[in-house]
Enzyme design. Structure first.
Site, PDB file in Angstrom:
ATOM      1  N   GLU A  33      15.760  11.036  16.685  1.00 45.88           N
ATOM      2  CA  GLU A  33      15.023  11.742  17.737  1.00 45.88           C
ATOM      3  C   GLU A  33      13.575  11.283  17.730  1.00 45.88           C
ATOM      4  OE1 GLU A  33      15.721  14.045  20.429  1.00 45.88           O
ATOM      5  OE2 GLU A  33      13.691  13.297  20.724  1.00 45.88           O
ATOM      6  N   GLY A  34      13.087  10.880  18.922  1.00 51.00           N
ATOM      7  CA  GLY A  34      11.725  10.374  19.055  1.00 51.00           C
ATOM      8  C   GLY A  34      10.689  11.453  19.282  1.00 51.00           C
ATOM      9  N   LEU A  38      13.145  18.790  17.341  1.00 49.81           N
ATOM     10  CA  LEU A  38      14.542  18.605  17.739  1.00 49.81           C
ATOM     11  C   LEU A  38      14.879  19.497  18.939  1.00 49.81           C
ATOM     12  CD1 LEU A  38      16.065  18.663  14.122  1.00 49.81           C
ATOM     13  CD2 LEU A  38      15.718  16.644  15.566  1.00 49.81           C
ATOM     14  N   VAL A 233      10.824  15.059  52.846  1.00 44.28           N
ATOM     15  CA  VAL A 233       9.438  14.849  52.429  1.00 44.28           C
ATOM     16  C   VAL A 233       9.139  13.356  52.486  1.00 44.28           C
ATOM     17  CG1 VAL A 233       7.853  14.959  50.462  1.00 44.28           C
ATOM     18  CG2 VAL A 233       9.295  16.932  51.025  1.00 44.28           C
ATOM     19  N   THR A 267      13.769  17.262  42.674  1.00 46.22           N
ATOM     20  CA  THR A 267      14.785  16.595  43.501  1.00 46.22           C
ATOM     21  C   THR A 267      15.844  15.909  42.650  1.00 46.22           C
ATOM     22  OG1 THR A 267      13.255  14.738  43.628  1.00 46.22           O
ATOM     23  CG2 THR A 267      13.285  16.231  45.506  1.00 46.22           C
ATOM     24  N   HIS A 441      33.986  51.624  31.572  1.00 48.28           N
ATOM     25  CA  HIS A 441      33.170  52.240  32.617  1.00 48.28           C
ATOM     26  C   HIS A 441      31.972  52.922  31.975  1.00 48.28           C
ATOM     27  CE1 HIS A 441      32.141  54.333  36.300  1.00 48.28           C
ATOM     28  NE2 HIS A 441      32.039  55.444  35.583  1.00 48.28           N
TER      29      HIS A 441
HETATM   30  P1  FAD Z   1      18.582  16.068  26.363  1.00 45.78           P
HETATM   31  O1  FAD Z   1      18.500  17.525  26.154  1.00 45.78           O
HETATM   32  O2  FAD Z   1      17.793  15.485  27.471  1.00 45.78           O
HETATM   33  O3  FAD Z   1      18.124  15.406  24.987  1.00 45.78           O
HETATM   34  C1  FAD Z   1      18.014  14.045  24.809  1.00 45.78           C
HETATM   35  C2  FAD Z   1      17.076  13.763  23.656  1.00 45.78           C
HETATM   36  O4  FAD Z   1      17.190  12.402  23.316  1.00 45.78           O
HETATM   37  C3  FAD Z   1      15.609  13.999  23.974  1.00 45.78           C
HETATM   38  O5  FAD Z   1      15.024  14.854  23.024  1.00 45.78           O
HETATM   39  C4  FAD Z   1      14.977  12.607  23.883  1.00 45.78           C
HETATM   40  O6  FAD Z   1      13.673  12.626  23.325  1.00 45.78           O
HETATM   41  C5  FAD Z   1      15.929  11.911  22.943  1.00 45.78           C
HETATM   42  N1  FAD Z   1      15.949  10.459  23.113  1.00 45.78           N
HETATM   43  C6  FAD Z   1      16.140   9.767  24.266  1.00 45.78           C
HETATM   44  N2  FAD Z   1      16.156   8.444  24.017  1.00 45.78           N
HETATM   45  C7  FAD Z   1      15.962   8.298  22.694  1.00 45.78           C
HETATM   46  C8  FAD Z   1      15.872   7.179  21.848  1.00 45.78           C
HETATM   47  N3  FAD Z   1      16.001   5.933  22.305  1.00 45.78           N
HETATM   48  N4  FAD Z   1      15.643   7.402  20.532  1.00 45.78           N
HETATM   49  C9  FAD Z   1      15.490   8.662  20.039  1.00 45.78           C
HETATM   50  N5  FAD Z   1      15.598   9.767  20.803  1.00 45.78           N
HETATM   51  C10 FAD Z   1      15.825   9.579  22.112  1.00 45.78           C
HETATM   52  N6  FAD Z   1      21.021  23.361  31.604  1.00 45.78           N
HETATM   53  C11 FAD Z   1      21.743  24.483  31.412  1.00 45.78           C
HETATM   54  O7  FAD Z   1      22.943  24.390  31.104  1.00 45.78           O
HETATM   55  N7  FAD Z   1      21.182  25.721  31.541  1.00 45.78           N
HETATM   56  C12 FAD Z   1      19.888  25.888  31.879  1.00 45.78           C
HETATM   57  O8  FAD Z   1      19.412  27.008  31.981  1.00 45.78           O
HETATM   58  C13 FAD Z   1      19.104  24.725  32.100  1.00 45.78           C
HETATM   59  N8  FAD Z   1      17.810  24.841  32.442  1.00 45.78           N
HETATM   60  C14 FAD Z   1      17.067  23.703  32.621  1.00 45.78           C
HETATM   61  C15 FAD Z   1      15.731  23.850  33.000  1.00 45.78           C
HETATM   62  C16 FAD Z   1      14.954  22.728  33.201  1.00 45.78           C
HETATM   63  C17 FAD Z   1      13.519  22.899  33.603  1.00 45.78           C
HETATM   64  C18 FAD Z   1      15.508  21.432  32.988  1.00 45.78           C
HETATM   65  C19 FAD Z   1      14.663  20.207  33.161  1.00 45.78           C
HETATM   66  C20 FAD Z   1      16.828  21.284  32.631  1.00 45.78           C
HETATM   67  C21 FAD Z   1      17.622  22.427  32.450  1.00 45.78           C
HETATM   68  N9  FAD Z   1      18.971  22.324  32.107  1.00 45.78           N
HETATM   69  C22 FAD Z   1      19.718  23.462  31.941  1.00 45.78           C
HETATM   70  C23 FAD Z   1      19.624  21.030  31.914  1.00 45.78           C
HETATM   71  C24 FAD Z   1      19.715  20.734  30.406  1.00 45.78           C
HETATM   72  O9  FAD Z   1      18.430  20.764  29.834  1.00 45.78           O
HETATM   73  C25 FAD Z   1      20.367  19.371  30.173  1.00 45.78           C
HETATM   74  O10 FAD Z   1      21.605  19.307  30.840  1.00 45.78           O
HETATM   75  C26 FAD Z   1      20.593  19.147  28.689  1.00 45.78           C
HETATM   76  O11 FAD Z   1      19.391  19.219  27.969  1.00 45.78           O
HETATM   77  C27 FAD Z   1      21.264  17.795  28.437  1.00 45.78           C
HETATM   78  O12 FAD Z   1      21.453  17.624  27.074  1.00 45.78           O
HETATM   79  P2  FAD Z   1      21.529  16.192  26.402  1.00 45.78           P
HETATM   80  O13 FAD Z   1      21.819  16.453  24.970  1.00 45.78           O
HETATM   81  O14 FAD Z   1      22.431  15.328  27.165  1.00 45.78           O
HETATM   82  O15 FAD Z   1      20.066  15.558  26.554  1.00 45.78           O
HETATM   83  P1  NAI Z   2      19.301  19.522  41.970  1.00 47.15           P
HETATM   84  O1  NAI Z   2      20.177  18.355  42.124  1.00 47.15           O
HETATM   85  O2  NAI Z   2      19.867  20.827  41.519  1.00 47.15           O
HETATM   86  O3  NAI Z   2      18.554  19.830  43.349  1.00 47.15           O
HETATM   87  C1  NAI Z   2      17.773  18.877  44.011  1.00 47.15           C
HETATM   88  C2  NAI Z   2      17.529  19.345  45.425  1.00 47.15           C
HETATM   89  O4  NAI Z   2      16.539  18.521  46.003  1.00 47.15           O
HETATM   90  C3  NAI Z   2      18.768  19.268  46.310  1.00 47.15           C
HETATM   91  O5  NAI Z   2      18.932  20.485  46.994  1.00 47.15           O
HETATM   92  C4  NAI Z   2      18.457  18.098  47.238  1.00 47.15           C
HETATM   93  O6  NAI Z   2      19.095  18.216  48.499  1.00 47.15           O
HETATM   94  C5  NAI Z   2      16.944  18.215  47.341  1.00 47.15           C
HETATM   95  N1  NAI Z   2      16.255  16.982  47.766  1.00 47.15           N
HETATM   96  C6  NAI Z   2      16.510  15.711  47.363  1.00 47.15           C
HETATM   97  N2  NAI Z   2      15.673  14.854  47.979  1.00 47.15           N
HETATM   98  C7  NAI Z   2      14.851  15.590  48.772  1.00 47.15           C
HETATM   99  C8  NAI Z   2      13.770  15.294  49.660  1.00 47.15           C
HETATM  100  N3  NAI Z   2      13.365  14.044  49.859  1.00 47.15           N
HETATM  101  N4  NAI Z   2      13.139  16.288  50.310  1.00 47.15           N
HETATM  102  C9  NAI Z   2      13.551  17.569  50.122  1.00 47.15           C
HETATM  103  N5  NAI Z   2      14.566  17.919  49.305  1.00 47.15           N
HETATM  104  C10 NAI Z   2      15.207  16.950  48.627  1.00 47.15           C
HETATM  105  O7  NAI Z   2      18.140  19.026  40.984  1.00 47.15           O
HETATM  106  P2  NAI Z   2      17.063  19.822  40.130  1.00 47.15           P
HETATM  107  O8  NAI Z   2      16.828  21.183  40.669  1.00 47.15           O
HETATM  108  O9  NAI Z   2      15.919  18.887  39.991  1.00 47.15           O
HETATM  109  O10 NAI Z   2      17.786  19.979  38.727  1.00 47.15           O
HETATM  110  C11 NAI Z   2      18.185  18.838  37.956  1.00 47.15           C
HETATM  111  C12 NAI Z   2      19.313  19.174  37.040  1.00 47.15           C
HETATM  112  O11 NAI Z   2      18.912  20.080  36.030  1.00 47.15           O
HETATM  113  C13 NAI Z   2      20.468  19.792  37.778  1.00 47.15           C
HETATM  114  O12 NAI Z   2      21.526  18.874  37.764  1.00 47.15           O
HETATM  115  C14 NAI Z   2      20.831  21.015  37.022  1.00 47.15           C
HETATM  116  O13 NAI Z   2      22.171  20.990  36.653  1.00 47.15           O
HETATM  117  C15 NAI Z   2      19.950  21.016  35.781  1.00 47.15           C
HETATM  118  N6  NAI Z   2      19.378  22.356  35.635  1.00 47.15           N
HETATM  119  C16 NAI Z   2      20.222  23.383  35.371  1.00 47.15           C
HETATM  120  C17 NAI Z   2      19.752  24.661  35.295  1.00 47.15           C
HETATM  121  C18 NAI Z   2      20.706  25.766  35.045  1.00 47.15           C
HETATM  122  O14 NAI Z   2      21.839  25.486  34.686  1.00 47.15           O
HETATM  123  N7  NAI Z   2      20.318  27.011  35.209  1.00 47.15           N
HETATM  124  C19 NAI Z   2      18.341  24.986  35.468  1.00 47.15           C
HETATM  125  C20 NAI Z   2      17.552  23.825  35.781  1.00 47.15           C
HETATM  126  C21 NAI Z   2      18.069  22.569  35.837  1.00 47.15           C
END
Ligand code: FAD
Ligand code: NAI
Length: 462
Positions: A33-34, A38, A233, A267, A441
């Protein structure tokens, strides 16, 4: 040179879960992990910090809207933004340190630094090359932006910058009505920011059940969020403190502008696989950076696996975790498996939105014979007592066999309620199986039972 059975690159929910499962199965395991901590995107800049801010601001909203109705007369809470961000950071720290503890407990080595695959079975971290029989790519994803939009993480931000804004903006434009846009848009809306969401399509949360989309958007509008739909946009012009968003309406190609203190670009995300050395070892990667697999985590190169956001499928933490466990089990010679038909999705707004399985639109498109059982939280005693009666449970079942094909919930604790239906679907249950199960309930879960009853002779409380 150290030698392992498995080296996992990335410690997000995919990577750390895979590492722990490998170690539990007796494999000598390391995780690269970079980052300084973690837990990946999810624990550091994703799921956990966003849910902390959603929780804090939901408490604020609850106190402002419902306390007085229950005879709780308290002074209007004052938001201390620095302290709220401090609470969010404490939550992150507790979780990331928890993974460090679990690694020590399970004897997983943390190789600190950025890893590169230099050859099959070889991972370079810093100046050292480590050997492994198996390498698992778990490098996750990063935000993807738009042409004409330059992110500076100050005025024009991704979710990462939006979790760390120095002050609460007066006006925010959110580009994209997906999960991130609506969750973080809700946070700032509750904090008093004027939030306008600009979405390319005519519906929010693409891919979700149509009825839920409509109710969800109506609910968010009632809470004060504004929407510009069907808008592409074109560019964002930013100064040090302000930004101007230019968009074109798809219906008449007219061009409009919106001003804001902060623009959140939400997006979508793309796999983070650049610079990993995949091309050099011949691992198949798409133009978008998606690492290909056999559908069960095995890439086209022997001994190299992939899980989580770096490969196909929904970008969700629990999907990454399940793949992590399944790949660990396959490496250990067991039959690891992920059921992609039963992966729940949850949006942690207020009310929550949750879904599993097929939507009504998908069933129609597939020409399936189905029935719909719906129940409004208006008929649920607990929801009425808690001012949480907005929303409904919708269960879709096969018309002739009654087997549950999908479920969609908007309402209180939807993200927890959905799991009863996930378990039912895993067991191939019929709606009647749920309907005949005694539900305590007064609980919100009675609404799930009533929706199941609605697939048969009808609900009692509607
Ligand atoms: P990641 O969590 O992205 O972890 C990858 C790790 O690999 C990182 O720490 C990175 O530093 C490390 N890494 C990458 N390349 C290298 C390398 N070459 N060497 C060493 N380390 C490296 N999902 C949900 O299910 N529920 C949610 O509520 C939710 N909320 C979210 C809210 C936000 C704002 C965002 C951005 C995402 C959210 N997601 C949510 C999505 C979720 O975070 C991801 O689907 C999930 O973290 C993916 O897990 P992963 O293990 O594939 O990768
Ligand atoms: P998203 O794929 O959920 O939504 C992106 C939205 O942007 C879409 O509605 C799309 O039509 C719109 N869009 C794309 N191009 C556009 C443009 N040019 N102008 C206006 N609208 C545009 O992606 P998002 O919200 O960035 O999330 C990324 C990932 O993170 C998702 O795949 C999601 O699964 C994960 N995530 C999950 C959460 C959860 O499970 N609660 C919370 C946050 C993220």
């Amino acid at each position: 040179m150290s030698s392992y059975d498995v080296i996992i690159i990335g410690s997000g929910p995919g990577g750390y879960v895979c590492a722990i499962r490998c170690a539990q199965l007796g494999l000598k395991t390391a995780c690269v992990e970079g980052r300084e901590t973690l837990g990946g995107t999810c624990l550091n800049v994703g799921c956990i910090p966003s849910k902390a801010l959603l929780h804090a601001t939901e408490m604020l909203h609850e106190s402002e809207t419902n306390f007085a109705k229950m005879g709780l007369n308290v002074a209007k809470p004052k938001v201390d933004w620095a302290a709220m961000k401090g609470y969010k950071q404490d939550t992150i720290d507790a979780n990331t340190k928890g993974i460090e503890f679990l690694f020590k407990k399970n004897k997983v080595d943390w190789l600190k630094g950025w890893g590169t695959i230099t050859a099959p079975g070889k991972v370079k971290v810093g100046d050292e090359v480590h050997e492994a029989k198996h390498i698992v790519i778990a490098t996750g994803s990063e935000p993807s932006s738009l042409p004409g939009v330059e992110v500076d993480e100050k005025v024009v931000v991704t979710s990462t910058g939006a979790l760390e804004l120095p002050k609460i903006p007066k006006k925010m434009v959110v580009i994209g009505a997906g999960v991130i846009g609506l969750e973080l848009g809700s946070v700032y809306n509750r904090l008093g920011t004027e939030v306008t969401v600009v979405e390319f399509l005519d519906v929010i949360t693409p891919g979700m059940d149509g009825e839920i989309q409509k109710t969800f958007q109506r609910t968010l509008k009632k809470q004060g969020m504004k929407f510009v739909m069907g808008a592409a946009v074109q560019k964002v012009d930013a100064t040090k403190t302000k930004a101007k968003v230019t968009y074109q309406l798809r219906k008449d190609e007219s061009t409009h502008e919106l001003e804001a203190d902060t623009v959140l670009v939400a997006t979508g995300r793309r796999p983070y696989t650049e610079g990993l050395g995949l091309e050099g070892v011949g691992v198949q990667v798409s133009d978008r950076g998606v690492v290909g697999s056999d559908g069960h985590g095995k890439t086209n190169v022997d001994g190299i696996w992939v899980i989580g956001d770096a490969t196909d499928g929904p970008m969700l933490a629990h999907k990454a975790e399940d793949e992590g466990m399944a790949v660990a089990e396959r490496i250990a010679g067991q039959a690891g498996h992920v059921n992609y038909d039963v992966i729940p999705g949850v949006i942690y707004t207020h009310p929550e939105v949750a879904n599993v399985g097929l939507t009504e639109e998908a069933l129609k498109e597939a020409g399936r014979d189905y029935k719909v059982g719906k129940f409004s939280f208006m008929g649920n005693g607990r929801a009425k007592a808690n001012f949480a009666a907005d929303g409904f449970v919708k269960i879709l079942a096969d018309k002739s066999t009654d087997r549950i094909l999908g479920a969609h919930i908007i309402g209180p604790m939807a993200g927890d309620l959905i799991h009863e239906i996930c378990v039912a679907m895993e067991f191939g249950a019929a709606a009647e199986d749920l309907a005949r199960t005694c539900h305590a309930h007064p609980t919100y879960s009675e609404a799930v039972r009533e929706a199941a009853l609605a697939c048969g002779d009808g609900p009692i409380h509607a």
